[in-house]
Design an enzyme around this catalytic site. Structure first.
Site, PDB file in Angstrom:
ATOM      1  N   CYS A  68       0.831  -1.207   0.000  1.00 16.32           N
ATOM      2  CA  CYS A  68       0.000   0.000   0.000  1.00 16.32           C
ATOM      3  C   CYS A  68       0.871   1.266   0.000  1.00 16.32           C
ATOM      4  CB  CYS A  68      -0.918  -0.011   1.229  1.00 16.32           C
ATOM      5  SG  CYS A  68      -2.031   1.403   1.276  1.00 16.32           S
ATOM      6  N   CYS A  72       0.481   4.757   6.902  1.00 19.48           N
ATOM      7  CA  CYS A  72      -0.146   4.576   8.227  1.00 19.48           C
ATOM      8  C   CYS A  72       0.837   3.821   9.137  1.00 19.48           C
ATOM      9  CB  CYS A  72      -1.460   3.820   8.106  1.00 19.48           C
ATOM     10  SG  CYS A  72      -2.536   4.491   6.824  1.00 19.48           S
ATOM     11  N   CYS A  75       0.491  -0.018  10.327  1.00 22.23           N
ATOM     12  CA  CYS A  75      -0.071  -1.039   9.433  1.00 22.23           C
ATOM     13  C   CYS A  75       0.976  -1.940   8.789  1.00 22.23           C
ATOM     14  CB  CYS A  75      -0.903  -0.346   8.351  1.00 22.23           C
ATOM     15  SG  CYS A  75      -1.737  -1.509   7.267  1.00 22.23           S
ATOM     16  N   CYS A 112     -16.802  -8.502   5.436  1.00 20.84           N
ATOM     17  CA  CYS A 112     -16.101  -7.246   5.133  1.00 20.84           C
ATOM     18  C   CYS A 112     -14.854  -7.532   4.305  1.00 20.84           C
ATOM     19  CB  CYS A 112     -15.728  -6.563   6.451  1.00 20.84           C
ATOM     20  SG  CYS A 112     -14.825  -5.026   6.182  1.00 20.84           S
ATOM     21  N   CYS A 143     -19.700  -5.362   3.449  1.00 20.88           N
ATOM     22  CA  CYS A 143     -18.938  -4.172   3.818  1.00 20.88           C
ATOM     23  C   CYS A 143     -17.643  -4.224   3.017  1.00 20.88           C
ATOM     24  CB  CYS A 143     -18.635  -4.211   5.318  1.00 20.88           C
ATOM     25  SG  CYS A 143     -17.622  -2.827   5.880  1.00 20.88           S
ATOM     26  N   CYS A 203     -19.257   2.691   8.469  1.00 24.25           N
ATOM     27  CA  CYS A 203     -18.543   2.010   9.550  1.00 24.25           C
ATOM     28  C   CYS A 203     -17.268   2.816   9.769  1.00 24.25           C
ATOM     29  CB  CYS A 203     -18.224   0.587   9.127  1.00 24.25           C
ATOM     30  SG  CYS A 203     -17.144  -0.294  10.287  1.00 24.25           S
ATOM     31  N   ARG A 276     -18.173  -1.958  17.773  1.00 25.22           N
ATOM     32  CA  ARG A 276     -17.495  -3.248  17.563  1.00 25.22           C
ATOM     33  C   ARG A 276     -16.173  -3.299  18.304  1.00 25.22           C
ATOM     34  NH1 ARG A 276     -16.989  -3.406  12.305  1.00 25.22           N
ATOM     35  NH2 ARG A 276     -19.131  -4.079  12.170  1.00 25.22           N
TER      36      ARG A 276
HETATM   37  N1  SAM Z   1      -6.679   0.519   3.092  1.00 23.27           N
HETATM   38  C1  SAM Z   1      -7.949   0.785   3.598  1.00 23.27           C
HETATM   39  C2  SAM Z   1      -7.974   1.987   4.485  1.00 23.27           C
HETATM   40  O1  SAM Z   1      -7.048   2.203   5.270  1.00 23.27           O
HETATM   41  O2  SAM Z   1      -8.943   2.737   4.421  1.00 23.27           O
HETATM   42  C3  SAM Z   1      -8.614  -0.375   4.296  1.00 23.27           C
HETATM   43  C4  SAM Z   1      -7.883  -1.332   5.162  1.00 23.27           C
HETATM   44  S1  SAM Z   1      -7.232  -0.748   6.685  1.00 23.27           S
HETATM   45  C5  SAM Z   1      -6.363  -2.168   7.201  1.00 23.27           C
HETATM   46  C6  SAM Z   1      -8.639  -0.597   7.782  1.00 23.27           C
HETATM   47  C7  SAM Z   1      -8.397  -0.157   9.199  1.00 23.27           C
HETATM   48  O3  SAM Z   1      -7.840  -1.209   9.959  1.00 23.27           O
HETATM   49  C8  SAM Z   1      -7.430   0.993   9.435  1.00 23.27           C
HETATM   50  O4  SAM Z   1      -8.003   2.222   9.187  1.00 23.27           O
HETATM   51  C9  SAM Z   1      -7.098   0.833  10.903  1.00 23.27           C
HETATM   52  O5  SAM Z   1      -8.008   1.557  11.711  1.00 23.27           O
HETATM   53  C10 SAM Z   1      -7.262  -0.674  11.131  1.00 23.27           C
HETATM   54  N2  SAM Z   1      -5.957  -1.327  11.365  1.00 23.27           N
HETATM   55  C11 SAM Z   1      -4.987  -1.523  10.452  1.00 23.27           C
HETATM   56  N3  SAM Z   1      -3.920  -2.142  11.015  1.00 23.27           N
HETATM   57  C12 SAM Z   1      -4.211  -2.331  12.318  1.00 23.27           C
HETATM   58  C13 SAM Z   1      -3.517  -2.923  13.411  1.00 23.27           C
HETATM   59  N4  SAM Z   1      -2.300  -3.418  13.295  1.00 23.27           N
HETATM   60  N5  SAM Z   1      -4.144  -2.976  14.607  1.00 23.27           N
HETATM   61  C14 SAM Z   1      -5.397  -2.461  14.744  1.00 23.27           C
HETATM   62  N6  SAM Z   1      -6.097  -1.900  13.746  1.00 23.27           N
HETATM   63  C15 SAM Z   1      -5.521  -1.827  12.545  1.00 23.27           C
HETATM   64  C1  DTB Z   2     -11.484  -2.007  11.359  1.00 24.89           C
HETATM   65  O1  DTB Z   2     -11.715  -0.980  12.025  1.00 24.89           O
HETATM   66  N1  DTB Z   2     -10.790  -3.040  11.788  1.00 24.89           N
HETATM   67  C2  DTB Z   2     -10.652  -4.026  10.751  1.00 24.89           C
HETATM   68  C3  DTB Z   2     -11.582  -3.489   9.646  1.00 24.89           C
HETATM   69  N2  DTB Z   2     -11.912  -2.180  10.122  1.00 24.89           N
HETATM   70  C4  DTB Z   2     -11.159  -3.503   8.239  1.00 24.89           C
HETATM   71  C5  DTB Z   2      -9.239  -4.235  10.361  1.00 24.89           C
HETATM   72  C6  DTB Z   2      -8.372  -4.680  11.513  1.00 24.89           C
HETATM   73  C7  DTB Z   2      -7.019  -4.971  10.971  1.00 24.89           C
HETATM   74  C8  DTB Z   2      -6.086  -5.447  12.017  1.00 24.89           C
HETATM   75  C9  DTB Z   2      -4.708  -5.583  11.474  1.00 24.89           C
HETATM   76  C10 DTB Z   2      -4.506  -6.691  10.499  1.00 24.89           C
HETATM   77  O2  DTB Z   2      -5.040  -7.807  10.695  1.00 24.89           O
HETATM   78  O3  DTB Z   2      -3.737  -6.487   9.551  1.00 24.89           O
HETATM   79 FE1  SF4 Z   3      -2.823   1.163   3.421  1.00 23.50          FE
HETATM   80 FE2  SF4 Z   3      -2.787  -0.010   5.799  1.00 23.50          FE
HETATM   81 FE3  SF4 Z   3      -3.110   2.622   5.631  1.00 23.50          FE
HETATM   82 FE4  SF4 Z   3      -5.104   0.971   4.810  1.00 23.50          FE
HETATM   83  S1  SF4 Z   3      -4.318   1.203   6.877  1.00 23.50           S
HETATM   84  S2  SF4 Z   3      -4.316   2.789   3.768  1.00 23.50           S
HETATM   85  S3  SF4 Z   3      -3.880  -0.728   4.018  1.00 23.50           S
HETATM   86  S4  SF4 Z   3      -1.274   1.468   4.999  1.00 23.50           S
END
Ligand code: SAM
Ligand code: DTB
Ligand code: SF4
Length: 331
Positions: A68, A72, A75, A112, A143, A203, A276
């Protein structure tokens, strides 16, 4: 043969207008109430609006993992960090539908689909729309979370029958720049507005445990509760540890009682929203999860993995809900 189970709401659902003008002092006063008073108020509001003995079960699938362009700091899927994750292409529709069917058989009512994009390309969106229609055809709520959307992309997802769009604010306005620099909070708010404008349910939540202060967590709740409409779903994620990302330098696992207080405060500020308990349940004891359900959390993700990180095993969740007398599709 659509048998979608909408989360059970009570007959006496409160029809009082929802407040969208929360002041910081009010949020702080709620959060800092003596614990019993906070829980009593949250539980009362929960009972007025929902069946307190029911939780929704959602299932997650990463349909396009890693690589990506966003940065963030929490992530595993950001190309900016060396997290050891292998990037994949967009999954074929039939594979997604087969996994959704298995999730439904295992007790999920919502499916989702998440893609690690800054925003979808039009060609990719066609394929996602196809997936949405097919998964809906299984009788599940749908979703997706695909990053930023234009109004036209939101419209196309709506036409495909999408129920919810997940797009998180992630943290407070004050802490946001310490976590993400490649897109602004305003970008996210704009996407939420596009989604809302075409009638897709929102959401939207965030993450705690990234080194933010309690004030930031409350700032995040205020941001959510003061949106033009409350999100229908509010995911509260506890940061799931990922090696190689910057958040490791600041992360601190929140005090469990602070988590319960935050859930209760969210319940009071957004009385009609489904809250949630999302990522991070792997670190929570049964007792802590039980307290969060008492405080008003009424949805969980089920399945052994979230997107790239761990989640409790289905049997552990089924056993916990059973011991609490909580109904769900897991039974
Ligand atoms: N790329 C898309 C975006 O960011 O809008 C969708 C996927 S992203 C993984 C969705 C959400 O998952 C993020 O906004 C964040 O709040 C949550 N998330 C991602 N990595 C995480 C982690 N290691 N622990 C907890 N929540 C996480
Ligand atoms: C949200 O708030 N939590 C979910 C969903 N929206 C997409 C994602 C959690 C991701 C946790 C980190 C991972 O498994 O990579
Ligand atoms: Fe990309 Fe992860 Fe950020 Fe979603 S949360 S935009 S997957 S870096």
């Amino acid at each position: 043969m659509v048998d979608v189970v909408e989360i059970e709401r009570t007959e006496s659902r409160n029809s009082a207008p929802l407040r969208k003008n929360w002041e910081r002092a009010e949020a702080e006063a709620l959060y800092n109430l003596p614990f019993a008073d906070l829980m009593f108020q949250a539980q009362g509001i929960h009972r007025t609006n929902f069946n307190p003995n029911h939780v929704e079960t959602a299932s997650l699938l990463s349909i396009k993992t890693g690589g990506c362009p966003e940065d963030c700091g929490y992530c595993s899927q950001s190309a900016h960090y060396d997290t050891g994750l292998k990037a994949t292409r967009l999954m074929p529709r039939d594979e997604v539908v087969a996994i959704a069917q298995r999730a439904k058989d295992a007790g999920a009512t919502r499916f989702c689909m998440a893609a690690a994009w800054r925003s979808p390309k039009d060609r990719d969106l066609d394929q996602v729309c196809d997936m949405v229609s097919a998964v809906k055809g299984l009788g599940m709520e749908t979703c997706v979370t695909l990053g930023m959307l234009t109004p036209n992309q939101a419209e196309r997802l709506s036409d495909a029958g999408l129920d919810f769009y997940n797009h998180n604010v992630d943290t407070s306005p004050e802490y946001y720049d310490k976590i993400i620099t490649t897109r602004t909070l305003q970008d996210r708010i704009d996407t939420l507005a596009h989604v809302r404008d075409v009638g897709i349910k929102v959401c939207c939540g965030g993450i705690i445990g990234m080194g933010e202060q309690v004030e930031d967590r409350l700032g995040m709740l205020m941001l959510l509760a003061n949106l033009p409409s409350h999100p229908e779903s509010v995911p509260i994620n506890l940061w799931n540890e990922v090696k190689g990302v910057p958040v490791n330098d600041t992360a601190e696992r929140p005090d469990p009682i602070a988590l319960v207080r935050l859930v209760a405060t969210a319940r009071i500020m957004m009385p009609n929203s489904v809250v949630r308990l999302s990522a991070g349940r792997q670190y929570m004891t049964d007792e802590l999860q039980a307290m969060c359900f008492l405080a008003g959390a009424n949805s969980i993700f089920i399945g052994d993995v979230l997107l790239t990180t761990k989640n409790p095993q289905r049997d552990r969740d089924a056993d916990l809900l059973d011991r609490l007398g909580i109904t769900s599709r897991l039974a």
